[in-house]
Scaffold this motif. Structure first.
Motif, PDB file in Angstrom:
ATOM      1  N   TRP A  68       2.045 -88.580  39.649  1.00  0.00           N
ATOM      2  CA  TRP A  68       3.200 -87.718  39.380  1.00  0.00           C
ATOM      3  C   TRP A  68       4.425 -88.224  40.135  1.00  0.00           C
ATOM      4  N   TRP A  69       4.247 -88.518  41.441  1.00  0.00           N
ATOM      5  CA  TRP A  69       5.379 -88.981  42.261  1.00  0.00           C
ATOM      6  C   TRP A  69       5.877 -90.344  41.793  1.00  0.00           C
ATOM      7  N   GLN A  70       4.990 -91.212  41.430  1.00  0.00           N
ATOM      8  CA  GLN A  70       5.402 -92.528  40.950  1.00  0.00           C
ATOM      9  C   GLN A  70       6.243 -92.421  39.682  1.00  0.00           C
ATOM     10  N   THR A  71       5.812 -91.561  38.793  1.00  0.00           N
ATOM     11  CA  THR A  71       6.572 -91.394  37.555  1.00  0.00           C
ATOM     12  C   THR A  71       7.904 -90.699  37.819  1.00  0.00           C
ATOM     13  N   GLN A  72       7.925 -89.762  38.742  1.00  0.00           N
ATOM     14  CA  GLN A  72       9.186 -89.115  39.094  1.00  0.00           C
ATOM     15  C   GLN A  72      10.192 -90.139  39.639  1.00  0.00           C
ATOM     16  N   PHE A  73       9.720 -91.052  40.470  1.00  0.00           N
ATOM     17  CA  PHE A  73      10.608 -92.085  41.012  1.00  0.00           C
ATOM     18  C   PHE A  73      11.103 -92.997  39.892  1.00  0.00           C
ATOM     19  N   ALA A  74      10.209 -93.332  38.968  1.00  0.00           N
ATOM     20  CA  ALA A  74      10.606 -94.177  37.835  1.00  0.00           C
ATOM     21  C   ALA A  74      11.635 -93.462  36.958  1.00  0.00           C
ATOM     22  N   ASP A  90      14.279 -93.519  27.352  1.00  0.00           N
ATOM     23  CA  ASP A  90      13.703 -92.655  28.378  1.00  0.00           C
ATOM     24  C   ASP A  90      12.247 -93.010  28.629  1.00  0.00           C
ATOM     25  N   ILE A  91      11.803 -92.734  29.835  1.00  0.00           N
ATOM     26  CA  ILE A  91      10.382 -92.894  30.163  1.00  0.00           C
ATOM     27  C   ILE A  91       9.573 -91.749  29.545  1.00  0.00           C
ATOM     28  N   ILE A  92      10.115 -90.555  29.607  1.00  0.00           N
ATOM     29  CA  ILE A  92       9.476 -89.366  29.034  1.00  0.00           C
ATOM     30  C   ILE A  92      10.415 -88.791  27.979  1.00  0.00           C
ATOM     31  N   SER A  93       9.926 -88.685  26.764  1.00  0.00           N
ATOM     32  CA  SER A  93      10.753 -88.179  25.668  1.00  0.00           C
ATOM     33  C   SER A  93      10.183 -86.870  25.145  1.00  0.00           C
ATOM     34  N   GLN A 117      14.027 -85.323  31.767  1.00  0.00           N
ATOM     35  CA  GLN A 117      12.799 -86.117  31.883  1.00  0.00           C
ATOM     36  C   GLN A 117      11.881 -85.578  32.968  1.00  0.00           C
ATOM     37  N   SER A 118      12.463 -85.150  34.084  1.00  0.00           N
ATOM     38  CA  SER A 118      11.654 -84.615  35.176  1.00  0.00           C
ATOM     39  C   SER A 118      10.925 -83.346  34.747  1.00  0.00           C
ATOM     40  N   TYR A 119      11.626 -82.495  34.015  1.00  0.00           N
ATOM     41  CA  TYR A 119      11.013 -81.263  33.506  1.00  0.00           C
ATOM     42  C   TYR A 119       9.885 -81.582  32.532  1.00  0.00           C
ATOM     43  N   LEU A 120      10.143 -82.480  31.597  1.00  0.00           N
ATOM     44  CA  LEU A 120       9.122 -82.826  30.605  1.00  0.00           C
ATOM     45  C   LEU A 120       7.894 -83.431  31.269  1.00  0.00           C
TER      46      LEU A 120
END
Length: 588
Positions: A68-74, A90-93, A117-120
């Protein structure tokens, strides 16, 4: 000075609105609600079970947290760091069909892009954690996933002025007028709400039944304490010998099948040369609390069959049952077989009908003993299940498109909802009698008794679905979230009928109300494997266009004989009054 006065007047008005809103909320939502208490207790127990399971697998939880933290940083880097390409990906769409983040600033503004993106990612990771937690009961996982999704979607940044760029811009440009307009709309909705906030989806005064909707000409030819029977005027000189009786769901009003001329299934069937009759259920009040499922079978469907024969002179009748109306129709056919009385059903068309309730879809989150018990308490206290509460609950199964979308539009943008016929019908709620709803909840959904041989009794007569042997056209829809097609496929196998199973594109409503003229949704048919739904679909043929035309060919093959058109009104059979009748106009 003028600006200061405007600010003071605005703050005063805001304060007054807040006081009025709190008073309305306290008045309408303060009643003790056993259902809400049961849901809270069940959710708390489920949460404790989940946390306990996580504590037993700390390495799994730590691994998921690191991801989770790694993806948040990305995501942070993706949103705020300069991009080498013109089109930033986007990383998260958002998922396909998610319209919450269509404003350009969600993509172009680094802060709002990061927020989105952070919310998704938070929502996705929470669902992944639930799904990947070992040792959880599947039903528990379903409840956790459902209510986690509800919670996450309720706190979407799109639902708040300060975190939605479109709302921020609108508020600044209008000097906050959108919020004042929204508060006025919220006040109106609170005044008509009980138990839950009933967000308006459309203007409830936009349409008049019999003029704008439900306006196919016909005559109410029979009425009892449960339903009115409408016979529609023919539009062809010759009609099929076998008449067509439609049994709509009693949880909604019948005119979903007769909205407008261009999408009316009733009008279309008349044009195909059928004598069409429609049941229009009475909207029950607390005085009807003891009206049970049995009564809807015998005093409802069976009585309508008898009256159809009386009106048309035909002893054999094509029937259509939609949703719970299909369950009711099938139960009636099994009851007739068990009683060995005159079987008037020539064929049955079952639309998105559940017979096997083992796969209840997203309603499964509410199918457990504590919640069912609380619902029974609510029903017994009130005499009916409130149609408004039921409607809001069904809307929350598609919360982003059918609840929060209107919350934002009405209260934060301050806009009036659009005038749409389908949404008007959706908001035209019907109650359910306490006895009938209790039976559906416990005997059908919780205990799944209908598929068990002689486990359901209708007025003392035990029934068996395998005794139903008439030809059946069974339509399900691929995206149905209420009657999952894999579950309806299994239910169809409980009958001993010659079966034609068809799978339409789209969902519970749009997949059914799909006129050929729209040329919108196709369908699958003629699958070879009748035991496995996935294999059936893999081997099925796909056809573009509406299933209505395929169904008409199926009906024609059963009985192609024709006779002169039958009048819905004559000196011998004058009827009561013109369609759409009085029962459909009863509102709550």
């Amino acid at each position: 000075m003028g600006t200061q006065e405007n600010i003071e007047q605005g703050l005063t008005a805001w304060w007054q609105y807040n006081q009025e809103l709190w008073q309305l909320a306290a008045t309408n939502f303060s009643k003790e609600n056993p259902l809400q208490n049961a849901l809270n207790e069940q959710n708390q127990a489920d949460l404790q079970s989940w946390l306990s399971a996580l504590n037993q697998q700390p390495e799994t939880f730590i691994k998921q947290q690191n991801a989770w933290w790694q993806t948040q940083f990305a995501i942070f880097q993706n949103s705020f760091m300069p991009q080498t390409t013109d089109e930033k990906e986007d990383i998260i769409s958002p998922e396909r069909g998610d319209k919450r983040f269509v404003d350009p600033d969600w993509q172009e503004n680094p802060w709002f892009n990061y927020l989105k993106q952070s919310y998704l990612w938070f929502g996705q990771s929470l669902q992944n954690t639930i799904e990947n937690t070992p040792g959880l009961d599947p039903k528990l996982k379903e409840r956790l996933a459902f209510f986690a999704r509800q919670s996450v979607n309720s706190v979407s940044p799109s639902n708040f002025v300060s975190t939605n760029p479109e709302l921020l811009k609108l508020t600044l440009e209008s000097n906050g007028q959108n919020l004042f307009d929204g508060l006025a709309r919220l006040k109106k909705d609170l005044a008509k709400s009980t138990e839950m906030l009933r967000v308006s989806m459309t203007n409830e005064n936009a349409y008049t039944l019999g003029e704008d909707l439900a306006c196919t000409p016909g005559r109410v030819v029979f009425q009892n304490h449960l339903f009115e029977l409408i016979q529609y005027h023919p539009t062809t000189e010759q009609v099929h010998k076998t008449p067509l009786l439609i049994v709509p769901p009693f949880v909604n009003k019948y005119y979903i099948l007769d909205l407008r001329a261009d999408n009316s299934m009733v009008k279309w069937a008349l044009e195909q040369g059928y004598t069409v009759l429609m049941m229009s259920w009475k909207n029950p009040d607390p005085s009807m609390a003891n009206i049970a499922f049995d009564d809807y079978v015998v005093d409802g469907v069976l009585c309508a069959l008898e009256q159809t024969e009386k009106q048309t002179g035909e002893t054999q009748i094509h029937t259509v049952g939609y949703c719970i109306g299909g369950t009711l129709l099938t139960t009636c056919m099994a009851y007739i077989a068990a009683k060995r009385i005159k079987q008037r059903v020539k064929s049955a068309t079952l639309l998105t009908t559940i017979l096997d309730f083992s796969q209840p879809g997203e309603l499964g989150a509410f199918i457990n003993e504590p919640t069912i018990n609380a619902l029974e308490q609510y029903n017994n206290q009130n005499g009916v299940m409130s149609g408004h509460l039921l409607g809001t609950s069904f809307s929350m199964l598609r919360e982003n498109s059918l609840y929060w979308n209107y919350f934002v539009n009405n209260y934060l943008k301050g806009k009036a909802p659009a005038d749409l016929d389908l949404l008007y019908w959706n908001s035209d709620s019907t109650n359910l009698t306490a006895a009938c709803h209790n039976f559906i909840l416990r005997d059908l959904y919780l205990n799944n008794l209908l598929i068990e041989d002689k486990s359901v009794s209708i007025r003392g007569t035990k029934i068996d679905l395998s005794k139903v042997k008439q030809p059946v056209y069974f339509l399900s829809t691929r995206d149905d979230h209420i009657a999952l097609w894999q579950g309806t496929f299994e239910g169809a196998k409980r009958l001993s009928s010659p079966l034609t199973f068809v799978l339409g594109e789209s969902g519970h409503i749009a997949g059914v109300v799909n006129p050929p003229s729209a040329n919108k949704y196709g369908y699958w048919f003629d699958g070879q494997d009748q035991d496995n739904p996935a294999e059936w679909l893999a081997s099925a043929k796909h056809e573009s266009g509406s299933w209505w035309s395929h169904w008409a060919q199926w009906l024609h093959q059963i009985n192609p004989d024709q006779v002169p058109a039958r009048a819905a009104q004559s000196d011998e059979q004058p009827g009561i009054y013109d369609a759409p009748g009085e029962y459909v106009k009863q509102s709550i």
